[in-house]
Design a protein around this motif. Structure first.
Motif, mmCIF file in Angstrom:
data_model
loop_
_atom_site.group_PDB
_atom_site.id
_atom_site.type_symbol
_atom_site.label_atom_id
_atom_site.label_comp_id
_atom_site.label_asym_id
_atom_site.label_seq_id
_atom_site.Cartn_x
_atom_site.Cartn_y
_atom_site.Cartn_z
ATOM 1 N N VAL A 140 -5.615 -9.435 5.177
ATOM 2 C CA VAL A 140 -4.307 -9.782 5.758
ATOM 3 C C VAL A 140 -4.402 -11.100 6.532
ATOM 4 O O VAL A 140 -3.505 -11.947 6.459
ATOM 5 C CB VAL A 140 -3.800 -8.653 6.681
ATOM 6 C CG1 VAL A 140 -2.524 -9.067 7.394
ATOM 7 C CG2 VAL A 140 -3.575 -7.388 5.878
ATOM 8 N N LEU A 158 1.260 -6.511 0.622
ATOM 9 C CA LEU A 158 -0.079 -6.214 1.125
ATOM 10 C C LEU A 158 -0.040 -5.237 2.293
ATOM 11 O O LEU A 158 -0.890 -4.360 2.431
ATOM 12 C CB LEU A 158 -0.694 -7.532 1.587
ATOM 13 C CG LEU A 158 -2.172 -7.567 1.841
ATOM 14 C CD1 LEU A 158 -2.902 -7.486 0.534
ATOM 15 C CD2 LEU A 158 -2.511 -8.854 2.567
ATOM 16 N N ALA A 192 0.121 -1.932 1.027
ATOM 17 C CA ALA A 192 -0.814 -1.620 -0.059
ATOM 18 C C ALA A 192 -1.688 -0.448 0.343
ATOM 19 O O ALA A 192 -2.090 -0.307 1.486
ATOM 20 C CB ALA A 192 -1.688 -2.833 -0.354
ATOM 21 N N THR A 193 -1.994 0.387 -0.632
ATOM 22 C CA THR A 193 -2.830 1.547 -0.332
ATOM 23 C C THR A 193 -4.184 1.474 -1.038
ATOM 24 O O THR A 193 -4.994 2.360 -0.921
ATOM 25 C CB THR A 193 -2.126 2.849 -0.745
ATOM 26 O OG1 THR A 193 -1.763 2.747 -2.117
ATOM 27 C CG2 THR A 193 -0.900 3.104 0.097
ATOM 28 N N VAL A 194 -4.418 0.384 -1.784
ATOM 29 C CA VAL A 194 -5.745 0.235 -2.385
ATOM 30 C C VAL A 194 -6.338 -1.101 -1.941
ATOM 31 O O VAL A 194 -5.635 -2.046 -1.635
ATOM 32 C CB VAL A 194 -5.719 0.278 -3.941
ATOM 33 C CG1 VAL A 194 -5.318 1.645 -4.418
ATOM 34 C CG2 VAL A 194 -4.822 -0.789 -4.505
ATOM 35 N N SER A 195 -7.659 -1.196 -1.890
ATOM 36 C CA SER A 195 -8.312 -2.418 -1.447
ATOM 37 C C SER A 195 -8.317 -3.444 -2.561
ATOM 38 O O SER A 195 -8.169 -3.113 -3.736
ATOM 39 C CB SER A 195 -9.736 -2.134 -0.979
ATOM 40 O OG SER A 195 -10.600 -2.096 -2.088
#
Lengths: 492, 310
Positions: free
Chosen positions: B200, B280, B283-286
């Motif tokens: 971020v 982002l 977002a829930t995944v890396s």
């Protein structure tokens, strides 16, 4: 009790900037808070950090999926993955189920972002804890509510205080397994506050938590602990202060000299204390040449001022000889210069710190040769300083430093940036110690961080004098007090 | 003190980003001053773009006191190479592009040798070759500690043996912001100015500093094929379709950029920086989920790093 201490921790306006130029960037209004977590394996430290990351949504789904895959059979009763696997990133740590090295974690709330140094708890990893503590503003110390304070709680608190941390949070964990017992919690909190006070730390917040169940970490545990009205862990972290206010004047350790063309000569470095603006008078150390600031140049054109922490390029009003390793300082608030200093040291290498060896010392951008002579070592179980001539690995001691060339320091107490240094072994080139300057030694060996006139005089009977000199208080305030026995006091 | 910064038409950075920027600039200057032959690894992606921007800031008004090295596997997205050449020209940079000649000779591809061996030969080995050829004693990289578990333990100055190996159990302690730049001949250091940044932070900094990026980071209708759960860009002739695979046009973008056959796209409608950041935040995944090479096995990044990968 806790709310009283919270109000001490708040100090409105001290660190949180009032101006928010980007209202949409919530959580970015303050500089990130750096903190460490200390505790042993059984205290549930990994669970606590895992909980912080989980509840602030710093763990993403694919990471959680990897976790679940790796932690088959190890899930806890709440169906959460084994957080330790998230934190112990190295194969060796996973295999042995322990934390070996400092790990850095990042998470943020709507109000602030955080850098966590997750440090191992064992005695043999004191050096790793010191490493994590060196940059931290706050320490979270973890204890098991059923076990209470342990010897290592005192050890962790002592190291944290010595490294300059002035805010403690005591997380009394597994309170759920202790029937949410208020009296037990209060007793632990009281005992810890005494330890903290003896180390000179006044900002202490004790919080009853269950990391496993997530109570008083990010969300409140009012249902089960109606008797607790203090803040959650995250609330304390959000409001914690930073050591931005250095008490020294302007300091710029010169990293490099920028000479892109004939007409330009700029001194590049990070402001390590105070502030500066064009027109200010400065002195270049160790040469002692004086000049005025002409401009502060950055990529974003010209600045009217720079403050502690800013990476700048300084242009002076006259041609002077400045090299990497020099320090540009406020003309009226100069650092100490000299060839003999006293410092406290944490030995980081298996070889310990050996008297008579010529180490490299690096402080800021300055690197020079130094002879180190340990004089005493801290007994972490008693808090006493005992005579010593050698420091073993993980040992904390007082040392005398003797330089071949002039060294430039502030005391660590007044400036963490210009009062800290590392020792480098001349053969292995490894970093073997971290050190904190207490003050300058005069030729007679007397310590003179402050001129005698500015120091408080403490006169003690001979039988108390020796004991007093061994206390952490005496060591950490050595530069501010003058301790004398009765005879000497009479003599003056 | 009220500090006024006359930016280039930008508001001043918020204190969080300013602190990260200051730290990165400090690291750049320290490495440049202490090492004889520094170099910067430039991968053209968003982190590299931020890294380059910080380097330009650190050495302003001078030029960069080191060259850039780009490890070109030959399988990068074509838009990346175009972008790289534009950036080099705009800033007058000294860029060295290196491809492993052994890999070229043996025709090593992501398809023929599998992602693991391909990455070792065309990235790790190629990187070691480039560093050895230039006799570089310090290499800047854009790695961040939040990317992956083993990176969370890495120092800002990551010490490497003469054969570029990383020993995670024997790292030099790193206290305060005092970095030990002393090494023996042949040893080297990888320096990571972005260690404390999160994904971020990278995006917010790009937005605040108006840093240009490869257009692949923004959503557009692109030809893709679904393979092993990944959306692979199907614009290169060298991608041979399997019998059941079908090329579709979808609105996609990339969260990270690498070699196109190994970097998955994500379905997205974010065509601007604001939209990317908004996406982002929820977002829930890396970001590394789209990277095939990380998923081979648990701890695979640590293994690659021990062998000399960045």
């Amino acid at each position: 009790m806790t709310s009283q201490h919270l109000s001490q921790a708040l100090r409105p306006g001290e660190d949180i900037l009032d101006v928010d130029p980007h209202p949409e960037l919530a959580g970015r209004q303050a500089r990130p808070l750096r903190f460490i977590t200390c505790g042993s394996v059984d205290d549930g430290k990994s669970t606590l950090i895992g909980r912080l990351l989980w509840d602030t949504k710093a763990v993403k789904e694919d990471q959680a999926a990897t976790l679940r895959r790796d932690s088959t059979g190890k899930q806890n009763e709440l169906g959460l993955p084994d957080f330790a696997l998230l934190l112990d990133g190295l194969q060796a740590e996973r295999e042995q189920g322990i934390t070996i090295d400092v790990a850095y974690r990042y998470f943020s709330t709507d109000r602030r972002s955080f850098f966590v140094a997750d440090t191992p708890g064992h005695v043999q990893y004191t050096r790793n804890m010191a490493t994590g503590a060196s940059t931290a503003d706050l320490a979270v110390l973890l204890v098991d509510a059923r076990a209470g304070l342990l010897e290592q709680t005192r050890r962790h608190a002592t190291i944290a205080a010595m490294m300059g941390i002035r805010q403690f949070v005591l997380a009394v964990n597994k309170i759920d397994l202790n029937n949410y017992d208020e009296a037990g919690f209060q007793a632990i909190a009281r005992a810890f506050r005494e330890i903290a006070l003896s180390l000179g730390v006044r900002q202490v917040t004790a919080i009853p938590v269950s990391a496993l169940k997530g109570e008083n970490i990010v969300t409140r545990g009012d249902d089960v602990m109606p008797w607790y009205s203090g803040p959650t862990l995250v609330e304390v972290l959000e409001k914690a202060t930073q050591r931005t206010g250095q008490t020294t004047g302007f300091r710029l350790p010169v990293q490099r000299v920028s000479r892109p063309g004939e007409g330009f000569r700029g001194y590049q470095g990070t402001v390590a204390g105070g502030s500066i603006k064009p027109g200010d008078s400065v002195v270049v150390l160790p040469s002692g040449v004086e000049a005025n600031v002409k401009a502060i140049v950055t990529y974003d054109l010209v600045r009217n001022a720079a403050v502690h922490g800013d990476a700048i390029t300084l242009v002076l009003d006259r041609p002077v000889d400045v090299a990497r390793g020099d320090m540009i300082a406020a003309i009226d608030q100069r650092p100490m210069t000299g060839r003999a200093f006293t410092a406290r040291l944490v030995a980081l290498s298996p070889d310990g710190v050996v008297p008579g060896k010529r180490y490299w010392l690096k402080a800021g951008s300055r690197r020079q040769r130094v002879l180190v002579r340990p004089t005493s070592q801290l007994d972490l179980s008693t808090g006493n300083w005992d005579d010593a001539t050698y420091l073993p690995v993980n040992g904390i001691g007082v040392v005398e430093l003797d330089f071949e060339d002039v060294a430039i320091f502030d005391s660590y107490e007044t400036n963490r940036d210009t009062g800290a240094f590392i020792l480098i072994d001349p053969e292995s080139l490894n970093t073997v110690a971290g050190g904190m300057i207490d003050g300058r030694r005069s030729k007679t060996g007397r310590f003179d961080a402050l001129p005698d006139a500015d120091r408080a005089t403490v006169t003690l009977p001979a039988r108390l004098l020796e004991a007093f000199l061994k206390t952490e208080f005496a060591r950490s305030h050595a530069g501010e007090i003058k301790v004398t026995g009765p005879e000497e006091a009479e003599g003056e | 003190m009220n500090v006024i910064e006359h930016g280039r038409g930008k508001p001043p950075l918020d204190p969080h980003l300013k602190a990260l920027e200051n730290e990165a600039i400090h690291i750049f200057r320290e490495v440049a001053a202490e090492f004889e032959r520094p170099v910067m690894l430039y991968s053209i992606g968003k982190d590299s773009s931020v890294l380059l921007h910080l380097a330009l800031k650190a050495f302003h008004p001078g030029k960069l006191p080191f060259p850039l090295v780009h490890i070109d596997t030959g399988w990068k997205f074509p838009e990346m190479i175009t972008f790289r050449d534009e950036v080099v020209a705009r800033h007058g940079l000294d860029l060295i592009a290196h491809t492993n000649p052994d890999g070229l000779r043996d025709n090593v591809t992501p398809f023929s040798h599998g992602s693991s061996r391909y990455t070792d030969i065309m990235k790790t080995q190629a990187l070691k070759q480039a560093l050895d050829m230039g006799k570089y004693d310090a290499a800047f990289g854009g790695a961040r500690r939040d990317e992956e578990a083993s990176r969370a333990k890495e120092r800002i100055y990551s010490f490497r043996t003469p054969d570029h190996a990383w020993d995670p159990r024997n790292q030099r302690p790193e206290l305060w912001s005092i970095y030990n730049g002393m090494i023996h001949t042949g040893e080297s250091v990888r320096a990571f100015p972005l260690s404390n940044w999160t994904e971020v932070d990278i995006w917010r900094y790009i937005q605040a500093e108006k840093i240009e990026l490869v257009p692949l980071y923004f959503a557009k209708r692109r030809k893709v094929v679904e393979r092993d759960g990944m959306l692979v860009l199907a614009e290169d002739k060298r991608l041979e379709l399997l019998p059941e695979e079908q090329v579709r046009e979808e609105m996609v973008r990339f969260r990270t950029l690498g070699c196109f056959p190994l970097t998955g796209a994500v379905r997205s409608t974010a065509t601007t920086l604001d939209e990317v950041i908004a996406e982002l935040e929820i977002a829930t995944v890396s970001e590394r989920q789209g990277r095939a090479i990380d998923r081979d096995q648990s701890g695979s990044m640590e293994k690659k790093k021990r062998e000399g990968y960045f």
